[in-house]
Scaffold this motif. Sequence first.
Motif, PDB file in Angstrom:
ATOM      1  N   ARG A  92      54.448   7.607  51.726  1.00 47.72           N
ATOM      2  CA  ARG A  92      54.769   7.913  52.604  1.00 47.72           C
ATOM      3  C   ARG A  92      55.871   8.242  53.696  1.00 47.72           C
ATOM      4  NH1 ARG A  92      49.620  10.251  54.716  1.00 47.72           N
ATOM      5  NH2 ARG A  92      48.810   9.077  54.006  1.00 47.72           N
ATOM      6  N   ARG A  93      56.811   7.733  53.773  1.00 49.76           N
ATOM      7  CA  ARG A  93      57.642   7.806  54.623  1.00 49.76           C
ATOM      8  C   ARG A  93      58.874   8.738  53.624  1.00 49.76           C
ATOM      9  NH1 ARG A  93      62.538   5.051  56.060  1.00 49.76           N
ATOM     10  NH2 ARG A  93      62.924   5.338  58.057  1.00 49.76           N
ATOM     11  N   GLU A  94      58.932   8.072  52.382  1.00 52.76           N
ATOM     12  CA  GLU A  94      59.800   8.018  51.256  1.00 52.76           C
ATOM     13  C   GLU A  94      59.311   9.570  50.982  1.00 52.76           C
ATOM     14  OE1 GLU A  94      61.567   7.154  47.196  1.00 52.76           O
ATOM     15  OE2 GLU A  94      61.009   5.132  48.270  1.00 52.76           O
ATOM     16  N   PHE A  95      58.443  10.637  50.220  1.00 55.94           N
ATOM     17  CA  PHE A  95      58.089  11.712  50.316  1.00 55.94           C
ATOM     18  C   PHE A  95      58.079  12.386  51.550  1.00 55.94           C
ATOM     19  CE2 PHE A  95      54.250  14.381  50.070  1.00 55.94           C
ATOM     20  CZ  PHE A  95      54.923  14.756  49.085  1.00 55.94           C
ATOM     21  N   THR A  96      57.831  12.017  52.625  1.00 56.25           N
ATOM     22  CA  THR A  96      58.023  13.047  53.642  1.00 56.25           C
ATOM     23  C   THR A  96      59.793  13.174  54.330  1.00 56.25           C
ATOM     24  OG1 THR A  96      55.624  11.664  55.041  1.00 56.25           O
ATOM     25  CG2 THR A  96      57.029  13.063  56.649  1.00 56.25           C
ATOM     26  N   VAL A  97      60.303  12.680  53.878  1.00 56.52           N
ATOM     27  CA  VAL A  97      61.243  12.576  54.852  1.00 56.52           C
ATOM     28  C   VAL A  97      61.737  13.838  53.423  1.00 56.52           C
ATOM     29  CG1 VAL A  97      64.063  11.445  54.792  1.00 56.52           C
ATOM     30  CG2 VAL A  97      62.293  10.285  55.452  1.00 56.52           C
ATOM     31  N   ASP A 230      71.528   4.458  51.286  1.00 49.69           N
ATOM     32  CA  ASP A 230      72.108   3.776  50.519  1.00 49.69           C
ATOM     33  C   ASP A 230      73.258   4.223  49.748  1.00 49.69           C
ATOM     34  OD1 ASP A 230      71.554   1.882  48.467  1.00 49.69           O
ATOM     35  OD2 ASP A 230      70.197   2.713  47.600  1.00 49.69           O
ATOM     36  N   TRP A 231      73.953   5.410  49.928  1.00 48.20           N
ATOM     37  CA  TRP A 231      74.637   5.927  49.236  1.00 48.20           C
ATOM     38  C   TRP A 231      75.749   5.961  48.670  1.00 48.20           C
ATOM     39  CZ3 TRP A 231      73.962  11.170  49.978  1.00 48.20           C
ATOM     40  CH2 TRP A 231      75.310  12.350  49.730  1.00 48.20           C
ATOM     41  N   LYS A 232      75.369   5.735  47.164  1.00 52.39           N
ATOM     42  CA  LYS A 232      75.955   5.527  45.668  1.00 52.39           C
ATOM     43  C   LYS A 232      76.028   6.114  44.363  1.00 52.39           C
ATOM     44  CE  LYS A 232      72.787   1.810  45.578  1.00 52.39           C
ATOM     45  NZ  LYS A 232      72.200   1.936  44.505  1.00 52.39           N
ATOM     46  N   LEU A 233      76.848   6.217  43.663  1.00 48.93           N
ATOM     47  CA  LEU A 233      76.760   7.316  42.356  1.00 48.93           C
ATOM     48  C   LEU A 233      75.786   7.071  41.966  1.00 48.93           C
ATOM     49  CD1 LEU A 233      80.695   7.429  41.579  1.00 48.93           C
ATOM     50  CD2 LEU A 233      79.434   8.722  42.140  1.00 48.93           C
ATOM     51  N   ASP A 234      74.916   6.531  41.692  1.00 45.25           N
ATOM     52  CA  ASP A 234      74.034   5.841  40.812  1.00 45.25           C
ATOM     53  C   ASP A 234      72.416   6.457  41.201  1.00 45.25           C
ATOM     54  OD1 ASP A 234      73.024   3.338  42.198  1.00 45.25           O
ATOM     55  OD2 ASP A 234      73.009   2.193  40.819  1.00 45.25           O
ATOM     56  N   ASN A 235      72.600   7.017  42.823  1.00 44.02           N
ATOM     57  CA  ASN A 235      71.621   8.093  43.087  1.00 44.02           C
ATOM     58  C   ASN A 235      71.950   9.183  43.628  1.00 44.02           C
ATOM     59  OD1 ASN A 235      69.907   5.430  43.475  1.00 44.02           O
ATOM     60  ND2 ASN A 235      70.803   4.705  45.989  1.00 44.02           N
ATOM     61  N   LEU A 236      72.833   9.532  42.426  1.00 44.84           N
ATOM     62  CA  LEU A 236      73.345  10.847  42.447  1.00 44.84           C
ATOM     63  C   LEU A 236      72.894  11.215  41.314  1.00 44.84           C
ATOM     64  CD1 LEU A 236      76.921  10.240  44.987  1.00 44.84           C
ATOM     65  CD2 LEU A 236      74.157  10.822  45.579  1.00 44.84           C
ATOM     66  N   VAL A 246      77.533  17.513  43.791  1.00 45.99           N
ATOM     67  CA  VAL A 246      75.733  16.482  43.369  1.00 45.99           C
ATOM     68  C   VAL A 246      74.687  17.622  43.727  1.00 45.99           C
ATOM     69  CG1 VAL A 246      74.661  15.424  45.264  1.00 45.99           C
ATOM     70  CG2 VAL A 246      77.026  15.068  44.781  1.00 45.99           C
ATOM     71  N   VAL A 247      73.818  17.498  42.603  1.00 41.83           N
ATOM     72  CA  VAL A 247      72.865  18.583  42.868  1.00 41.83           C
ATOM     73  C   VAL A 247      71.031  17.215  42.830  1.00 41.83           C
ATOM     74  CG1 VAL A 247      73.907  20.230  41.007  1.00 41.83           C
ATOM     75  CG2 VAL A 247      71.837  17.446  40.459  1.00 41.83           C
ATOM     76  N   GLY A 248      71.563  16.084  42.550  1.00 44.40           N
ATOM     77  CA  GLY A 248      70.195  15.983  43.870  1.00 44.40           C
ATOM     78  C   GLY A 248      70.551  14.651  43.979  1.00 44.40           C
ATOM     79  N   VAL A 249      70.266  14.072  45.071  1.00 41.53           N
ATOM     80  CA  VAL A 249      70.710  12.862  45.623  1.00 41.53           C
ATOM     81  C   VAL A 249      68.608  11.954  45.811  1.00 41.53           C
ATOM     82  CG1 VAL A 249      70.949  11.470  48.203  1.00 41.53           C
ATOM     83  CG2 VAL A 249      71.816  13.575  46.919  1.00 41.53           C
ATOM     84  N   LEU A 250      68.845  10.848  45.526  1.00 41.21           N
ATOM     85  CA  LEU A 250      67.667   9.844  45.071  1.00 41.21           C
ATOM     86  C   LEU A 250      67.715   8.775  45.771  1.00 41.21           C
ATOM     87  CD1 LEU A 250      68.003   9.833  40.634  1.00 41.21           C
ATOM     88  CD2 LEU A 250      67.032  12.139  42.371  1.00 41.21           C
ATOM     89  N   ASP A 251      66.672   8.150  45.668  1.00 44.65           N
ATOM     90  CA  ASP A 251      66.288   7.290  46.880  1.00 44.65           C
ATOM     91  C   ASP A 251      66.368   7.145  47.709  1.00 44.65           C
ATOM     92  OD1 ASP A 251      65.657   6.090  43.768  1.00 44.65           O
ATOM     93  OD2 ASP A 251      67.271   4.475  43.887  1.00 44.65           O
ATOM     94  N   TRP A 252      65.380   7.550  48.370  1.00 46.08           N
ATOM     95  CA  TRP A 252      65.704   7.747  49.934  1.00 46.08           C
ATOM     96  C   TRP A 252      64.192   6.966  51.357  1.00 46.08           C
ATOM     97  CZ3 TRP A 252      68.084  11.768  52.128  1.00 46.08           C
ATOM     98  CH2 TRP A 252      68.725  12.654  51.914  1.00 46.08           C
TER      99      TRP A 252
END
Length: 371
Positions: A92-97, A230-236, A246-252
């Motif tokens: 829920r937190r990850e979705f809401t962020v 968790d800022w790293k290239l495989d989350n971008l 950068v068109v998307g940032v994943l894993d929040w």
Amino acid sequence: MTGSASSASSASSASSAGREEAGEVRQEDAFDVAALHAWLSSRLPGLTGLPEVRQFGGGVSNLTYLLRYDGQDLIMRRPPRGHKAASAHDMRREFTVQRQLKPHFGAVPEMLAFCDDPAVLGGEFYVMERVEGTILRRELPRGIELDEAGARALGHTVVDTLAGLHAVDPEAAGLGGLGKGPGYVRRQVEGWSRRYRGALTDDVPDGEAVMAWLAEHQPDDVATRLIHNDWKLDNLVLDMSGPPRVVGVLDWEMATVGDPLMELGSAMAYWITADDDELYGLLRRQPTHLPGMPTREEFVARYLSRTGLPMGRWEFYEVFGLFRLAVIAQQIWFRYRAGQTTNPAFAGFGDAVRILIARASALAGAPGRTG
């Protein structure tokens, strides 16, 4: 994409080669596809027939699946089986962020549906749009090349996008409640130390000297910002068809409100360059070794220039980043040793912990080091 026109054209034509691919679902991570479809199709009109389900293997915490419907790809996120800190898997937190952040920071996927009914899949999960683009891992994918100018441009966009995230006002985004007030640095040092002790196994260092050093040398918070954590290239997700973007940032999952320099230190633990020692180089998970990539010192300097934030002793943040990464690896190594996951990607995480603790220990004993 590179700095030359010919290389940019080559990367554009090879965009499908750089696309993140999903594999078969691991048996331990399988779920009732029919139950998911019944729930999802009642909320998203137009989904017909059961989706083809694939699993992305790059993540080391929450599980990520591709739901391939006729003419539409969706992404599902859910926690793994096995016990771990609940806050690390709060769907829920990850979705809401991400839903709240989207209007203020465009490089966030569109959130589509959230489920907290355990009768569907046994726990919380959410579904979002799939952001198309390239995700870089240890080596460049086939068909994509970066010359020195292109590598430097890529490094700069990683820095600048991070600075852009840290410019978002948490209160304006409705995310101020993620923070716990002053004392973020202290809470991080105490929290990660507690997690390491709680996941300790008999085949890794006890880390007590590093934890004591961090506790003794911690600075005051310098600012309070929204951080990804968790800022790293495989989350971008990158658009490599022209100047890198950068068109998307994943894993929040670990996003919060806190001191942005702590995130900077954490990001630099992954930023392994060609001149780093051989053992540390074994842990490289992104192509930051390429000629032209900014050094850690250059990355930090550009970040500080973009944000205007003050920097005291950089070595604290660097040691913290290494220790934090060691804790993340150790928590996963603990689960792997206990048989809670059989993902072969985790088989070397014990070695990674030993390397990271050793490096953090060495840097903690080198006052005045700047990158």
